[in-house]
Design a protein around this motif. Structure first.
Motif, PDB file in Angstrom:
ATOM      1  N   THR A  78     -42.266 -30.347 -25.602  1.00 28.80           N
ATOM      2  CA  THR A  78     -42.885 -31.492 -24.939  1.00 28.80           C
ATOM      3  C   THR A  78     -43.730 -30.995 -23.772  1.00 28.80           C
ATOM      4  OG1 THR A  78     -41.172 -31.859 -23.320  1.00 28.80           O
ATOM      5  CG2 THR A  78     -40.830 -32.843 -25.473  1.00 28.80           C
ATOM      6  N   ASP A  79     -44.627 -31.849 -23.317  1.00 33.76           N
ATOM      7  CA  ASP A  79     -45.537 -31.412 -22.268  1.00 33.76           C
ATOM      8  C   ASP A  79     -45.527 -32.346 -21.064  1.00 33.76           C
ATOM      9  OD1 ASP A  79     -46.564 -33.513 -23.569  1.00 33.76           O
ATOM     10  OD2 ASP A  79     -48.605 -32.729 -23.740  1.00 33.76           O
ATOM     11  N   PHE A  80     -44.391 -32.948 -20.808  1.00 36.15           N
ATOM     12  CA  PHE A  80     -44.318 -33.799 -19.622  1.00 36.15           C
ATOM     13  C   PHE A  80     -44.251 -32.909 -18.380  1.00 36.15           C
ATOM     14  CE2 PHE A  80     -42.242 -36.330 -22.981  1.00 36.15           C
ATOM     15  CZ  PHE A  80     -43.160 -37.363 -23.018  1.00 36.15           C
ATOM     16  N   PRO A  81     -44.777 -33.414 -17.250  1.00 40.69           N
ATOM     17  CA  PRO A  81     -44.687 -32.600 -16.034  1.00 40.69           C
ATOM     18  C   PRO A  81     -43.239 -32.380 -15.622  1.00 40.69           C
ATOM     19  CG  PRO A  81     -45.402 -34.829 -15.523  1.00 40.69           C
ATOM     20  CD  PRO A  81     -45.434 -34.699 -17.008  1.00 40.69           C
ATOM     21  N   ARG A  82     -43.028 -31.324 -14.861  1.00 38.57           N
ATOM     22  CA  ARG A  82     -41.644 -31.002 -14.480  1.00 38.57           C
ATOM     23  C   ARG A  82     -41.025 -32.090 -13.612  1.00 38.57           C
ATOM     24  NH1 ARG A  82     -40.202 -25.539 -15.481  1.00 38.57           N
ATOM     25  NH2 ARG A  82     -38.529 -25.520 -13.964  1.00 38.57           N
ATOM     26  N   ASP A  83     -41.857 -32.691 -12.752  1.00 39.68           N
ATOM     27  CA  ASP A  83     -41.283 -33.735 -11.893  1.00 39.68           C
ATOM     28  C   ASP A  83     -41.551 -35.112 -12.510  1.00 39.68           C
ATOM     29  OD1 ASP A  83     -43.937 -33.482 -11.566  1.00 39.68           O
ATOM     30  OD2 ASP A  83     -43.937 -33.951  -9.414  1.00 39.68           O
ATOM     31  N   ARG A  84     -41.096 -35.292 -13.710  1.00 40.94           N
ATOM     32  CA  ARG A  84     -41.291 -36.559 -14.420  1.00 40.94           C
ATOM     33  C   ARG A  84     -40.333 -37.610 -13.871  1.00 40.94           C
ATOM     34  NH1 ARG A  84     -39.157 -33.616 -19.842  1.00 40.94           N
ATOM     35  NH2 ARG A  84     -40.189 -31.877 -18.850  1.00 40.94           N
ATOM     36  N   SER A  85     -40.719 -38.866 -14.024  1.00 38.71           N
ATOM     37  CA  SER A  85     -39.834 -39.941 -13.580  1.00 38.71           C
ATOM     38  C   SER A  85     -39.327 -40.703 -14.810  1.00 38.71           C
ATOM     39  CB  SER A  85     -40.562 -40.885 -12.637  1.00 38.71           C
ATOM     40  OG  SER A  85     -41.456 -41.667 -13.401  1.00 38.71           O
ATOM     41  N   LEU A  86     -38.386 -41.589 -14.567  1.00 32.62           N
ATOM     42  CA  LEU A  86     -37.807 -42.349 -15.670  1.00 32.62           C
ATOM     43  C   LEU A  86     -38.861 -43.211 -16.383  1.00 32.62           C
ATOM     44  CD1 LEU A  86     -34.379 -43.488 -14.196  1.00 32.62           C
ATOM     45  CD2 LEU A  86     -34.701 -42.213 -16.308  1.00 32.62           C
ATOM     46  N   ASP A  87     -39.975 -43.475 -15.663  1.00 30.50           N
ATOM     47  CA  ASP A  87     -41.008 -44.337 -16.234  1.00 30.50           C
ATOM     48  C   ASP A  87     -41.654 -43.747 -17.485  1.00 30.50           C
ATOM     49  OD1 ASP A  87     -40.508 -45.961 -14.124  1.00 30.50           O
ATOM     50  OD2 ASP A  87     -42.112 -45.114 -12.867  1.00 30.50           O
ATOM     51  N   ILE A  88     -41.623 -42.416 -17.608  1.00 27.13           N
ATOM     52  CA  ILE A  88     -42.296 -41.810 -18.770  1.00 27.13           C
ATOM     53  C   ILE A  88     -41.673 -42.282 -20.080  1.00 27.13           C
ATOM     54  CG2 ILE A  88     -42.969 -39.708 -17.511  1.00 27.13           C
ATOM     55  CD1 ILE A  88     -40.784 -38.349 -19.447  1.00 27.13           C
ATOM     56  N   ARG A  89     -40.496 -42.887 -19.964  1.00 29.46           N
ATOM     57  CA  ARG A  89     -39.857 -43.340 -21.205  1.00 29.46           C
ATOM     58  C   ARG A  89     -40.614 -44.479 -21.868  1.00 29.46           C
ATOM     59  NH1 ARG A  89     -33.558 -43.590 -19.736  1.00 29.46           N
ATOM     60  NH2 ARG A  89     -34.356 -45.134 -18.287  1.00 29.46           N
TER      61      ARG A  89
ATOM     62  N   VAL B 147     -49.060 -28.018 -26.149  1.00 31.57           N
ATOM     63  CA  VAL B 147     -49.965 -28.585 -25.152  1.00 31.57           C
ATOM     64  C   VAL B 147     -49.464 -28.179 -23.778  1.00 31.57           C
ATOM     65  CG1 VAL B 147     -51.120 -30.654 -24.324  1.00 31.57           C
ATOM     66  CG2 VAL B 147     -50.246 -30.559 -26.661  1.00 31.57           C
ATOM     67  N   VAL B 148     -50.273 -27.503 -23.037  1.00 33.50           N
ATOM     68  CA  VAL B 148     -49.853 -27.086 -21.708  1.00 33.50           C
ATOM     69  C   VAL B 148     -50.734 -27.799 -20.696  1.00 33.50           C
ATOM     70  CG1 VAL B 148     -49.504 -25.161 -20.151  1.00 33.50           C
ATOM     71  CG2 VAL B 148     -49.100 -24.879 -22.612  1.00 33.50           C
ATOM     72  N   ASN B 149     -50.161 -28.777 -20.046  1.00 33.78           N
ATOM     73  CA  ASN B 149     -50.921 -29.560 -19.085  1.00 33.78           C
ATOM     74  C   ASN B 149     -50.912 -28.935 -17.701  1.00 33.78           C
ATOM     75  OD1 ASN B 149     -51.899 -31.475 -20.718  1.00 33.78           O
ATOM     76  ND2 ASN B 149     -50.581 -33.142 -19.980  1.00 33.78           N
ATOM     77  N   ASN B 150     -49.733 -28.765 -17.217  1.00 32.46           N
ATOM     78  CA  ASN B 150     -49.604 -28.329 -15.838  1.00 32.46           C
ATOM     79  C   ASN B 150     -49.266 -26.863 -15.774  1.00 32.46           C
ATOM     80  OD1 ASN B 150     -49.809 -31.017 -14.394  1.00 32.46           O
ATOM     81  ND2 ASN B 150     -48.228 -31.379 -15.935  1.00 32.46           N
ATOM     82  N   VAL B 151     -50.272 -26.065 -15.986  1.00 28.67           N
ATOM     83  CA  VAL B 151     -50.064 -24.628 -16.043  1.00 28.67           C
ATOM     84  C   VAL B 151     -49.473 -24.119 -14.740  1.00 28.67           C
ATOM     85  CG1 VAL B 151     -51.184 -22.409 -16.422  1.00 28.67           C
ATOM     86  CG2 VAL B 151     -51.969 -24.435 -17.662  1.00 28.67           C
ATOM     87  N   ALA B 152     -49.954 -24.680 -13.640  1.00 27.42           N
ATOM     88  CA  ALA B 152     -49.505 -24.207 -12.332  1.00 27.42           C
ATOM     89  C   ALA B 152     -47.998 -24.375 -12.166  1.00 27.42           C
ATOM     90  CB  ALA B 152     -50.229 -24.963 -11.236  1.00 27.42           C
ATOM     91  N   GLU B 153     -47.445 -25.399 -12.812  1.00 24.24           N
ATOM     92  CA  GLU B 153     -46.021 -25.656 -12.611  1.00 24.24           C
ATOM     93  C   GLU B 153     -45.131 -24.851 -13.550  1.00 24.24           C
ATOM     94  OE1 GLU B 153     -46.771 -30.241 -11.503  1.00 24.24           O
ATOM     95  OE2 GLU B 153     -44.766 -29.735 -12.222  1.00 24.24           O
ATOM     96  N   MET B 154     -45.722 -24.276 -14.537  1.00 27.76           N
ATOM     97  CA  MET B 154     -44.929 -23.470 -15.454  1.00 27.76           C
ATOM     98  C   MET B 154     -44.531 -22.147 -14.791  1.00 27.76           C
ATOM     99  SD  MET B 154     -44.267 -24.842 -18.265  1.00 27.76           S
ATOM    100  CE  MET B 154     -44.737 -25.889 -19.601  1.00 27.76           C
ATOM    101  N   PRO B 155     -43.385 -21.619 -15.141  1.00 29.02           N
ATOM    102  CA  PRO B 155     -43.007 -20.337 -14.559  1.00 29.02           C
ATOM    103  C   PRO B 155     -43.994 -19.253 -14.970  1.00 29.02           C
ATOM    104  CG  PRO B 155     -41.470 -20.980 -16.290  1.00 29.02           C
ATOM    105  CD  PRO B 155     -42.356 -22.143 -16.039  1.00 29.02           C
ATOM    106  N   ALA B 156     -44.230 -18.319 -14.077  1.00 29.32           N
ATOM    107  CA  ALA B 156     -45.230 -17.293 -14.326  1.00 29.32           C
ATOM    108  C   ALA B 156     -44.861 -16.455 -15.537  1.00 29.32           C
ATOM    109  CB  ALA B 156     -45.372 -16.415 -13.089  1.00 29.32           C
ATOM    110  N   SER B 157     -43.642 -15.964 -15.583  1.00 32.20           N
ATOM    111  CA  SER B 157     -43.241 -15.122 -16.695  1.00 32.20           C
ATOM    112  C   SER B 157     -42.542 -15.966 -17.746  1.00 32.20           C
ATOM    113  CB  SER B 157     -42.282 -14.036 -16.195  1.00 32.20           C
ATOM    114  OG  SER B 157     -41.112 -14.637 -15.715  1.00 32.20           O
ATOM    115  N   LYS B 158     -42.747 -15.644 -18.983  1.00 32.14           N
ATOM    116  CA  LYS B 158     -42.080 -16.393 -20.041  1.00 32.14           C
ATOM    117  C   LYS B 158     -41.174 -15.442 -20.836  1.00 32.14           C
ATOM    118  CE  LYS B 158     -43.443 -20.199 -21.655  1.00 32.14           C
ATOM    119  NZ  LYS B 158     -42.693 -21.461 -21.713  1.00 32.14           N
ATOM    120  N   ASP B 159     -40.280 -14.771 -20.092  1.00 28.84           N
ATOM    121  CA  ASP B 159     -39.370 -13.841 -20.762  1.00 28.84           C
ATOM    122  C   ASP B 159     -38.295 -14.633 -21.503  1.00 28.84           C
ATOM    123  OD1 ASP B 159     -40.791 -11.878 -19.487  1.00 28.84           O
ATOM    124  OD2 ASP B 159     -39.460 -11.900 -17.734  1.00 28.84           O
TER     125      ASP B 159
END
Lengths: 275, 385
Positions: free
Chosen positions: A240-251, A6-18
Motif C-alpha cells: 500500500t502507499d498510504f503516508p506513514r502518518d495516516r489518519s483513520l479517515d483514510i478508511r 507506488v511510492v508517494n512519499n519518498v522522503a518518509e520512507m526509510p533510506a535503506s531497504k535492507d
C-alpha cells in the motif's frame, strides 16, 4: 511478484531497504496422532526495515505459526529463514524480538513498571537505565502515571498497551504482534491502532502484525500478506502507499476500499480452494 | 412496614427464663434429702433470670435490628452466664443442676445465638468497625462453647477423668507454665521448627531438581508417594533408634511427613506458569535460572504456600506422636503420654490446648506471610485505585 508499486512519499520512507526477515521456501509440518498437519507450505516473504507487514487470513492459515517461526518459538521443517542475516535462534539470542501476544501476558506479581523492565532485567541493564527506559516506553503508549499499579488494576486495553511498552522497552529490531487487539472492543481498537501507527512512525520500527480484520490490516500496513489454510500458504502480497502518518479517515478513501476489496478477494479465493 | 413479626429467639429466651423461675433449680442432696439450692436464695441468679424474662419479652416485640439491641441482648446473656457459673460453684449446685437451671441455660443460648447473629450480619464501610465485628463473632462463639462445656460438665457432675471443665484446664495451664514452657521449647522450637524447615526446604530443592531432570520425575515422584504413605506410627520408633531420644528423631519424623506434600505441590507449582508467559521469556532469550526466578518460582508461590500451610499442622502432629516412642523427660507428647497414665487428665488437656494454640499461631503466621508474599494472587487482591 505482481505488486502495485507506488511510492508517494519518498522522503518518509526509510533510506535503506535492507531485508530484516528473509524467508524462502519455508514449510512446517506438525506430526500429530491424526497424521501430519501442514501448517506452512512453500512460504516466500521478505520484510524490509521499517515495513509494517500485516498477516491476514482465516484461523488455521498459519499466520500465528509463521510469526512464531520468525520468533524461533517453532522450528521450520523445511526451507530457509534468516533474520538480519542470521538464524532465528541467533536473532533471539541477540534479543531482536519484541513479541506482543494475543493476551497481555503481564506477570501479576510485578507492577506495570517492573513488567516493562522485565526484558531489561533479563538483559542485565543497569537499574537507573531500566527505570528510565520503562518511563519512556510507558510514555509512548500513554501509560505514564500507572507505573506503580498492578496489571489487574488496569483495563484490558491498558494492559495490552503495557505489554506493547514492554516490547518497545529494549529497542528490538523487529516488533512481532499476534492479534494484540483481538480481544478488545472496536472503539478501543481504533484508538490503539491510531496510537500504534504514531508509534511506528516515530520509532521507525519494523512490525509484523497478525490480524483477521481486513480494515485493520489495510489501515495499518505498508504490506499486506494474505494467507489461506490447509496447507498454510501465502496467496497474495499487497503493498500500500498510504503516508506513514495516516489518519483513520483514510478508511473512507477509494484507494482504501480498493485494497480492502483485493484482500477480500484473496481471502475468498483461498477459501474456495479449500472446499 | 411489614406486619409485626415476633422475634422467635427472644420469645424462646423469655419463656425459658420464665419457666426457669418456676421449675426447681437443683436436684436433691442424697445426704440431707433436701433440694440443694433455691432461686430465692441466690439474688444474682434471680435478677439475671428476671432480666432475661423482661429483655426477652421486650425484644420479642421490638425485634433485634440494630447492633445496639444485639449488644444489649449479649450483655444480658453475659450477666446470666456469670450468675450461672456462680450458682454452680458458690451455691453448691455443681453436680446437682435441676430442670430450672437447664431451662435458664436454654434461655441464655437463645439470647447468645440472636446476639451473635446480629453482629455476624453487621456490615460497615469503616474498616475498623467491620474488623472489630469480624473478631467479636468467632471469639463470642468460642467463649460460649467453653461456657457450655463448663456448665454441662459441672452441672451433671461428669467425672474429671472423662472430661475436666475448661476452668480446671485453664488453672492447670496457668499454674504449670514452667513445665509447659519447657515442653513447648523441646517439642515445638527444637523438633517442629527444625524438622519443618529441613523437610520443606529439602523438598523444595528436590522439587526443582525433579523438574529439571526428567528421570527423577518418573523415578522419584512415585517413590515419594510411597514414602508419604508410610504410617508414622511405624516410622517413629525406627527414627528414635536411628537418631536417639532427643529432638533429632522427632525432626526426622517431621521431615518424612512434610517432604512429600511440599515436593508434589512445588513440582505442580513450577508448571503453573502459562505457555504464553514461557514463550514471552523465550523471546527474551531468558536462560533457565532467569526464567526460574523471574517467572516459574513466583508463579509457583501459591502452591508452595499451600504445602507450607498443610505441613505446619502435620509437623506438630508428627512431633507429638513421635515423642510417644521415646524421649527425654520433657516434651508435649511425652507429657501427654505420662500424665494420661497418672490420671492427670487436666494436664493432658492443658498440653492439648497448648498444642492447639501453637498449631494455630504457626498456621496463622504462615498464612500471614502468604498474604504478604502473594498479595497479587486473585484470592487476596484488594482493589486499590
Amino acid at each position: 511478484m505482481t505488486l502495485k508499486q507506488v511510492v508517494n512519499n519518498v522522503a518518509e520512507m526509510p533510506a535503506s531497504k535492507d531485508a530484516v526477515v528473509d524467508i524462502k521456501n519455508l514449510s512446517l509440518t506438525f506430526q500429530t496422532a491424526d497424521g501430519p498437519v501442514y501448517a506452512l507450505s512453500d512460504v516466500d516473504l521478505t520484510i524490509n526495515e521499517g515495513d509494517f507487514v500485516s498477516f491476514i487470513g482465516p484461523s488455521g492459515c498459519g499466520k500465528t505459526t509463521l510469526l512464531r517461526v520468525i520468533a524461533d518459538l517453532e522450528k521450520p521443517t523445511g526451507g530457509d529463514i534468516s533474520i538480519n542475516g542470521v538464524s532465528p535462534e541467533q536473532a533471539r539470542e541477540n534479543r531482536a524480538y519484541g513479541y506482543v501476544f494475543q493476551a497481555p501476558a503481564l506477570l501479576p506479581w510485578r507492577s506495570i513498571e517492573r513488567n516493562v523492565t522485565l526484558p531489561l532485567e533479563i538483559m542485565e541493564i543497569s537499574k537507573e537505565e531500566r527505570i528510565k527506559r520503562a518511563h519512556d516506553a510507558l510514555k509512548l503508549v500513554e501509560l505514564n502515571g500507572f507505573e506503580k499499579k498492578f496489571p489487574w488494576q488496569l483495563s484490558g486495553g491498558m494492559q495490552q498497551r503495557a505489554s506493547i511498552a514492554r516490547a518497545l522497552s529494549f529497542d528490538a529490531d523487529l516488533l512481532l504482534m499476534d492479534e494484540p487487539f483481538g480481544a478488545l472492543d472496536e472503539i478501543v481498537r481504533d484508538h490503539l491502532n491510531e496510537q500504534l501507527l504514531k508509534l511506528w512512525a516515530r520509532t521507525n520500527k519494523t512490525v509484523a502484525f497478525v490480524t483477521h480484520s481486513i480494515p485493520e490490516a489495510v489501515y495499518l500496513s505498508t504490506k499486506i500478506v494474505v494467507m489461506s489454510p490447509r496447507p498454510g500458504r501465502i496467496i497474495d502480497v499487497i503493498e500500500t502507499d498510504f503516508p506513514r502518518d495516516r489518519s483513520l479517515d483514510i478508511r473512507e478513501t477509494p484507494e482504501f476500499l480498493e485494497i480492502a476489496h483485493r484482500v477480500r478477494e484473496g481471502l475468498r479465493a483461498g477459501h474456495s480452494n479449500d472446499e | 412496614m411489614t406486619p409485626m413479626k415476633l422475634d422467635k429467639f427472644c420469645l424462646v429466651g423469655a419463656i425459658a427464663a420464665l419457666l426457669a423461675l418456676i421449675f426447681p433449680l437443683a436436684g436433691i442432696d442424697p445426704d440431707t434429702g433436701k433440694q440443694v439450692a433455691f432461686v430465692g436464695d441466690i439474688p444474682g441468679l434471680a435478677i439475671a433470670m428476671a432480666l432475661c424474662v423482661i429483655a426477652g419479652a421486650a425484644f420479642t416485640w421490638l425485634g433485634v435490628r440494630t447492633v445496639i439491641s444485639g449488644a444489649v441482648i449479649l450483655a444480658v446473656a453475659v450477666f446470666g452466664c456469670s450468675q450461672a457459673i456462680a450458682t454452680l460453684y458458690d451455691y453448691g449446685v455443681a453436680g446437682y443442676a435441676g430442670t430450672g437451671f437447664w431451662l435458664f441455660i436454654i434461655s441464655l443460648w437463645a439470647f447468645v445465638w440472636r446476639g451473635i447473629d446480629v453482629i455476624a450480619n453487621y456490615r460497615s464501610l469503616e474498616m475498623a468497625k467491620q474488623q472489630a465485628a469480624n473478631v467479636i463473632v468467632p471469639v463470642a462463639f468460642g467463649v460460649w462453647l467453653l461456657f457450655v462445656w463448663e456448665v454441662v460438665v459441672s452441672g451433671f457432675g461428669v467425672p474429671q477423668v472423662l472430661l475436666p471443665p475448661p476452668s480446671m484446664i485453664g488453672v492447670r495451664f496457668v499454674t504449670s507454665t514452667d513445665i509447659m514452657a519447657a515442653d513447648f521449647y523441646q517439642t515445638f522450637v527444637k523438633a517442629v521448627l527444625s524438622g519443618y524447615v529441613l523437610g520443606c526446604g529439602s523438598a523444595f530443592v528436590m522439587a526443582i531438581a525433579v523438574d529439571r531432570v526428567p528421570f527423577l520425575k518418573r523415578g522419584l515422584l512415585p517413590l515419594g508417594n510411597m514414602v508419604s504413605a508410610l504410617p508414622i506410627i511405624g516410622v517413629a520408633p525406627i527414627m528414635v533408634m536411628w537418631f536417639g531420644f532427643d529432638w533429632q528423631s522427632k525432626a526426622a519424623v517431621i521431615v518424612i511427613m512434610t517432604f512429600f506434600p511440599m515436593l508434589v505441590n512445588t513440582v505442580t507449582g513450577l508448571n503453573a506458569a502459562g505457555k504464553l508467559e514461557r514463550d514471552l521469556m523465550a523471546t527474551y532469550a531468558s536462560g533457565y535460572w532467569s526464567t526460574l526466578f523471574r517467572l516459574r518460582l513466583p508463579a509457583a508461590m501459591p502452591f508452595v504456600f499451600n504445602a507450607l500451610k498443610i505441613n505446619s499442622t502435620l509437623a506438630l502432629i508428627g512431633a507429638i506422636v513421635a515423642e510417644f516412642f521415646g524421649t527425654p523427660i520433657v516434651g508435649m507428647g511425652f507429657r501427654i503420654s505420662t500424665e494420661v497414665g497418672r490420671m492427670n487428665i487436666d494436664m493432658v488437656w492443658a498440653e492439648i490446648a497448648l498444642a492447639a494454640l501453637a498449631g494455630t499461631v504457626f498456621y496463622g503466621a504462615v498464612a500471614y506471610i502468604e498474604r504478604k508474599a502473594t498479595s497479587w494472587h486473585p484470592s487476596f487482591r484488594v482493589r486499590r485505585h
